[in-house]
Design a protein around this motif. Sequence first.
Motif, PDB file in Angstrom:
ATOM      1  N   GLY A 158      40.567 -37.803  73.816  1.00 49.53           N
ATOM      2  CA  GLY A 158      40.629 -36.345  73.779  1.00 49.53           C
ATOM      3  C   GLY A 158      41.970 -35.859  74.310  1.00 49.53           C
ATOM      4  O   GLY A 158      42.517 -34.865  73.821  1.00 49.53           O
ATOM      5  N   THR A 159      42.490 -36.546  75.310  1.00 47.31           N
ATOM      6  CA  THR A 159      43.780 -36.149  75.886  1.00 47.31           C
ATOM      7  C   THR A 159      44.888 -36.235  74.830  1.00 47.31           C
ATOM      8  O   THR A 159      45.733 -35.331  74.728  1.00 47.31           O
ATOM      9  CB  THR A 159      44.132 -37.072  77.084  1.00 47.31           C
ATOM     10  N   LEU A 182      44.609 -33.307  72.550  1.00 43.90           N
ATOM     11  CA  LEU A 182      45.154 -32.074  73.144  1.00 43.90           C
ATOM     12  C   LEU A 182      46.679 -32.088  73.091  1.00 43.90           C
ATOM     13  O   LEU A 182      47.315 -31.067  72.791  1.00 43.90           O
ATOM     14  CB  LEU A 182      44.706 -31.940  74.603  1.00 43.90           C
ATOM     15  N   PHE A 193      38.874 -30.493  83.942  1.00 44.03           N
ATOM     16  CA  PHE A 193      39.329 -31.833  84.309  1.00 44.03           C
ATOM     17  C   PHE A 193      40.848 -31.899  84.102  1.00 44.03           C
ATOM     18  O   PHE A 193      41.401 -31.194  83.263  1.00 44.03           O
ATOM     19  CB  PHE A 193      38.598 -32.844  83.411  1.00 44.03           C
ATOM     20  N   THR A 230      43.271 -31.567  80.670  1.00 42.43           N
ATOM     21  CA  THR A 230      43.662 -30.334  79.986  1.00 42.43           C
ATOM     22  C   THR A 230      45.080 -29.939  80.402  1.00 42.43           C
ATOM     23  O   THR A 230      45.954 -29.684  79.556  1.00 42.43           O
ATOM     24  CB  THR A 230      42.689 -29.186  80.347  1.00 42.43           C
ATOM     25  N   ALA A 257      36.132 -30.783  74.854  1.00 45.10           N
ATOM     26  CA  ALA A 257      35.866 -32.197  75.185  1.00 45.10           C
ATOM     27  C   ALA A 257      34.447 -32.401  75.704  1.00 45.10           C
ATOM     28  O   ALA A 257      33.813 -33.412  75.417  1.00 45.10           O
ATOM     29  CB  ALA A 257      36.878 -32.670  76.236  1.00 45.10           C
ATOM     30  N   SER A 284      35.895 -34.976  73.132  1.00 46.43           N
ATOM     31  CA  SER A 284      36.126 -36.291  73.736  1.00 46.43           C
ATOM     32  C   SER A 284      34.906 -37.174  73.517  1.00 46.43           C
ATOM     33  O   SER A 284      33.768 -36.698  73.592  1.00 46.43           O
ATOM     34  CB  SER A 284      36.375 -36.137  75.231  1.00 46.43           C
ATOM     35  N   LEU A 285      35.162 -38.453  73.273  1.00 49.28           N
ATOM     36  CA  LEU A 285      34.080 -39.439  73.164  1.00 49.28           C
ATOM     37  C   LEU A 285      34.183 -40.442  74.307  1.00 49.28           C
ATOM     38  O   LEU A 285      33.831 -41.614  74.171  1.00 49.28           O
ATOM     39  CB  LEU A 285      34.148 -40.146  71.803  1.00 49.28           C
TER      40      LEU A 285
HETATM   41  C1  LIG Z   1      37.610 -30.752  79.788  1.00 49.32           C
HETATM   42  C2  LIG Z   1      38.148 -32.086  79.391  1.00 49.32           C
HETATM   43  N1  LIG Z   1      39.298 -32.135  78.687  1.00 49.32           N
HETATM   44  C3  LIG Z   1      39.834 -33.285  78.275  1.00 49.32           C
HETATM   45  C4  LIG Z   1      39.224 -34.494  78.565  1.00 49.32           C
HETATM   46  C5  LIG Z   1      39.912 -35.734  78.137  1.00 49.32           C
HETATM   47  O1  LIG Z   1      39.219 -36.480  77.205  1.00 49.32           O
HETATM   48  P1  LIG Z   1      39.494 -38.052  77.111  1.00 49.32           P
HETATM   49  O2  LIG Z   1      38.895 -38.695  78.320  1.00 49.32           O
HETATM   50  O3  LIG Z   1      38.782 -38.431  75.834  1.00 49.32           O
HETATM   51  O4  LIG Z   1      40.954 -38.253  77.034  1.00 49.32           O
HETATM   52  C6  LIG Z   1      38.014 -34.505  79.288  1.00 49.32           C
HETATM   53  C7  LIG Z   1      37.257 -35.709  79.640  1.00 49.32           C
HETATM   54  O5  LIG Z   1      37.540 -36.797  79.787  1.00 49.32           O
HETATM   55  C8  LIG Z   1      37.479 -33.270  79.731  1.00 49.32           C
HETATM   56  O6  LIG Z   1      36.361 -33.236  80.464  1.00 49.32           O
END
Ligand SMILES: Cc1ncc(COP(=O)(O)O)c(C=O)c1O
Length: 386
Positions: free
Chosen positions: A62-63, A66, A88, A91, A167, A189-190
């Motif tokens: 997810g990061t 973004l 978290f 973001t 996410a 996010s997965l």
């Molecule tokens: C609000 C939020 N944004 C972004 C992320 C990032 O996602 P990822 O862990 O898949 O990179 C997360 C969780 O991990 C999240 O809770």
Amino acid sequence: MNAPSPERILLSPPHMSGGERELLLDAFDSNWIAPLGPHVDALEREVCERVGTEAAVALATGTAALHLALLTHGVGPGDEVLCSTLTFAATANAIRYCGAKPVFVDSDLASWNMDPDLLEAELKRMAAAGARPAAVLTVDAFGQCADYERIEPLCERFATPLIVDAAESLGATCGDRHAGTQGRCGVYSLNGNKIITASGGGVLVTSDPGLAERIRHLATQAKLPAPHYEHEEIGFNYRMSNLLAAVARGQLAVLDERVAARRANFDSYRRALSDLPGVSFMPEAPYGASTRWLTCMQIDPAAAGVDQTAVRETLARQSIESRPLWKPMHLQPVHQDCRRVGGRVSQTLFETGLCLPSGSALTDRQLDRVAKAVRDAFSLAGHRAA
Ligand SMILES: Cc1ncc(COP(=O)(O)O)c(C=O)c1O
């Protein structure tokens, strides 16, 4: 002799349905063991169908999603991005990767997400000063959408791209639209603790197929179509593995069941604990349906005689994992050079909030054990006070 320690209850562990295994083996046996393949393509189609959007891009995290969402909207060094503070770290990190600075906007009490009044005031203030943020990055925290009925028109009025960090909220709705489908693009996010997981992964959704193509290109090292390797710009290695896409497809097929289970957890905790003094639960904003990804409660120490830390420690002694809410980004040492907008709503939520175990495979017995442990913390405090 010590009593055997009770079975550990985790905050939000993965919950496989069984179907993932077959899909994963199919990916493995086909030898598409790569950051592309039929399961990646199928996942993208299935996410589009599920949330009702034009295009989806499956990415490593997810990061990463973004990061590319911000880059493709021109966010760069010297820019400011208006961003929810109750979130978290990922973001705000994504904004920093672009060399831009987050401006942290406080939450409202109705949704715990970005306060539209504060957003409006800041957009107006910046416009009057001849400035404009490069983007607005909202977060749909803990399974609930921000108020897009207000935020989306505001971003349009001030000609600012809206990017949605959903996410934590795949499966939620705002009006008749799914989380992540507002604004220019949205991100799911997965990651292993999410409502559905592939161990890691992210999916970006957008109604603009051209934007999706551009993000897919950047995520594949910006390789130009040529027999040799030709590059005109800096790319990223951000695509999702075909193996993980297979797992994600199995999970997506049971998303509705996972949402129902998490909402049932919330209802069970609320029934079991609402009578305790000083206890309240995260509100569900009237404009949508939350997934209740995590059940969040607030404990007012003045009324309860106990604070969230004491409750968390009592749960930990009984092998039960719970967590404070996100520490707002404007309170993080790493972001002390950033501006903030608003008051103390998110700070108070952080100081008084607790996330209870919320996995979709929790049994009634486990839910009862958690509720009893919370009540134990209150009785312990009562004994101390007496
Ligand atoms: C609000 C939020 N944004 C972004 C992320 C990032 O996602 P990822 O862990 O898949 O990179 C997360 C969780 O991990 C999240 O809770």
